[in-house]
Enzyme design. Structure first.
Site, short mmCIF file in Angstrom:
data_model
loop_
_atom_site.label_atom_id
_atom_site.label_comp_id
_atom_site.label_asym_id
_atom_site.label_seq_id
_atom_site.Cartn_x
_atom_site.Cartn_y
_atom_site.Cartn_z
N GLU A 119 -10.45 -46.68 3.42
CA GLU A 119 -10.22 -48.06 2.99
C GLU A 119 -9.30 -48.80 3.96
O GLU A 119 -9.45 -50.01 4.15
CB GLU A 119 -9.66 -48.05 1.58
CG GLU A 119 -10.71 -47.58 0.57
CD GLU A 119 -10.18 -47.40 -0.83
OE1 GLU A 119 -10.76 -47.97 -1.76
OE2 GLU A 119 -9.18 -46.67 -1.01
N GLU A 139 -13.06 -40.32 -3.82
CA GLU A 139 -12.17 -40.41 -4.98
C GLU A 139 -12.79 -39.85 -6.26
O GLU A 139 -12.09 -39.26 -7.10
CB GLU A 139 -11.73 -41.86 -5.20
CG GLU A 139 -10.62 -42.35 -4.29
CD GLU A 139 -11.11 -42.89 -2.96
OE1 GLU A 139 -10.33 -43.56 -2.27
OE2 GLU A 139 -12.28 -42.62 -2.59
#
Length: 265
Positions: A119, A139
């Site tokens: 990210e 995640e």
């Protein structure tokens, strides 16, 4: 700008190193023993570096990278379990995810750019990666969600169905495949990603700084503009550039067959 910017090296705390040279700032996450996992200190260091990048007229481009052969393995889970949230400077996760720099940012990736590390890379405008690098938002494998921009940005950079698969499986994407999909701009031999990013950064820094900054702003913000306002909003941004000294210098230098000397005004 063409006037050579003074080079300098500084630590924004032990966990983030900052160097500046030739109009380019390099921000290095310096926690190699922890695969450069993001802590609050890292987030604050990156946020402070980007504040400096935005404020300095002698800097045109930023590079974000990691020390020790790994870009970033994401959020420091030990810190997370202890209640630490690595958000800083009004810029969000890692000091970059929600509000990157106004100036172009290049991610130089070696090794892994995973979870929050991916990210961070997605918050940058361009990516240069070693051929052996791997990116991903795993995640879901930990019962978490890629909430620092991965789910929103990844589908804007690669085909949505591929982004969906990565988001739901948590699988990794190799640099070669990421390059084929357009996520990675340039591939480098392993160990040379930073050098490749610096080459790209210098190509950007050679251009008019006002024009570069305005071009990034238009490309980033225009997708959300109402269709009937697109030309008006673009004009509001470019008017200042066309009225600048640099807009006179560029054509003059071209006519005189010499390199332009940008003033940023």
């Amino acid at each position: 700008m063409n006037d050579a910017a003074a080079s300098s090296t500084a630590a924004v705390g032990e966990d983030v190193l900052v160097t500046t040279d030739g109009g380019v700032m390099v921000v290095t996450i310096n926690r190699p023993a922890a695969k450069n996992a993001v802590t609050l200190a890292v987030a604050r260091g990156i946020a402070d570096a980007l504040d400096e990048l935005d404020a300095r007229d002698d800097l045109s481009v930023g590079i974000v990278t990691g020390a020790g052969g790994t870009f970033c393995a994401g959020m420091d889970l030990k810190g997370f379990l202890a209640g630490e949230l690595p958000y800083a400077g009004g810029r969000g996760f890692a000091g970059i995810a929600e509000r990157p720099s106004d100036k172009p940012l290049i991610a130089a990736i070696e090794g892994y750019a995973l979870a929050g590390g991916c990210e961070v890379a997605l918050a940058c405008d361009l990516i240069v990666a070693g051929r052996g690098a791997r990116l991903g938002i795993p995640e879901v494998k930990r019962g978490l969600v890629a909430a620092a921009g991965g789910l929103m940005r990844l589908s804007e950079r690669i085909p949505p169905n591929v982004a969906m698969e990565l988001a739901l499986t948590g699988d990794f994407l190799g640099a070669e495949r990421a390059h084929q999909l357009g996520l990675v701009n340039r591939l480098a031999d392993d160990g040379d990603a930073l050098a490749g990013a610096h080459e790209l950064a210098l190509a950007i820094a050679a251009n008019g700084p006002l024009a570069v900054r305005a071009s990034k702003r238009i490309m980033v913000t225009s997708p959300s503009w109402p269709a009937e306002e697109r030309w008006t909003r673009q004009q509001q941004i470019v008017d200042g550039v066309f009225a600048s000294e640099d807009a006179q210098e560029g054509p003059t230098a071209f006519a005189e067959k010499r390199p332009p000397v940008w003033r940023g005004r």
